[in-house]
Design a protein around this motif. Structure first.
Motif, short mmCIF file in Angstrom:
data_model
loop_
_atom_site.label_atom_id
_atom_site.label_comp_id
_atom_site.label_asym_id
_atom_site.label_seq_id
_atom_site.Cartn_x
_atom_site.Cartn_y
_atom_site.Cartn_z
N THR A 174 0.83 -1.19 0.00
CA THR A 174 0.00 0.00 0.00
C THR A 174 0.87 1.25 0.00
N SER A 175 0.28 2.32 -0.48
CA SER A 175 0.98 3.61 -0.45
C SER A 175 0.67 4.38 0.83
N MET A 176 -0.15 3.80 1.71
CA MET A 176 -0.51 4.44 2.98
C MET A 176 0.64 4.19 3.96
N LEU A 177 1.45 5.21 4.21
CA LEU A 177 2.70 5.05 4.95
C LEU A 177 2.64 5.48 6.40
N ASP A 178 1.59 6.15 6.81
CA ASP A 178 1.50 6.67 8.17
C ASP A 178 0.96 5.58 9.11
N ALA A 179 1.87 4.88 9.79
CA ALA A 179 1.47 3.75 10.64
C ALA A 179 0.62 4.18 11.83
#
Length: 134
Positions: free
Chosen positions: A56-61
């Protein structure tokens, strides 16, 4: 196969951020592409199944946890399965829609949607009685 850059950030036991390089031919055809992009790689394993890798390009854990992303992914595929049933299987017949006028086609599509939802409603009802997932 993905070739990961050596620079990775470990976010958890089953989650890393990695850089994935664009291949030279892709960058030649589009010079605006960066040398690489960052992605989040999540290992997901349902009980009784082989591990799967979700990219995924969603990087904010902190904002988007791995558990939340994998849950959303599975929900998305539940929807895709439903769309497939409505979109593909009725079209396997020679005559997908029998109606000849726009009003009748709309009525036939509405009837298909109502029938589909009634079947799904009954599936959910029986699954609830048996205490299993529909």
């Amino acid at each position: 196969m993905l070739t990961l850059l050596t620079a990775t950030v470990v976010l958890g036991p089953k989650e890393v951020i990695a850089g994935v390089p664009f291949r030279r031919p892709a960058r030649r055809s589009d010079p605006t592409l960066p040398r690489s992009i960052q992605i989040c790689v999540i290992c997901d394993q349902l009980p009784g199944f082989k591990p799967q890798w979700l990219l995924t390009s969603m990087l904010d854990a902190e904002r988007d946890s791995a558990a939340e992303i994998t849950e959303l992914y599975h929900q998305r595929w539940e929807l895709e399965t439903g769309f497939d049933e409505l979109h593909t299987h009725p079209l396997e017949r020679l005559e997908a829609l029998r109606s000849q006028t726009p009003d009748r086609i709309q009525q036939e599509l509405f009837a298909l949607a109502v029938g589909y939802n009634l079947v799904r409603l009954e599936m959910a009802r029986v699954a609830g009685l048996l205490e299993v997932s529909p």
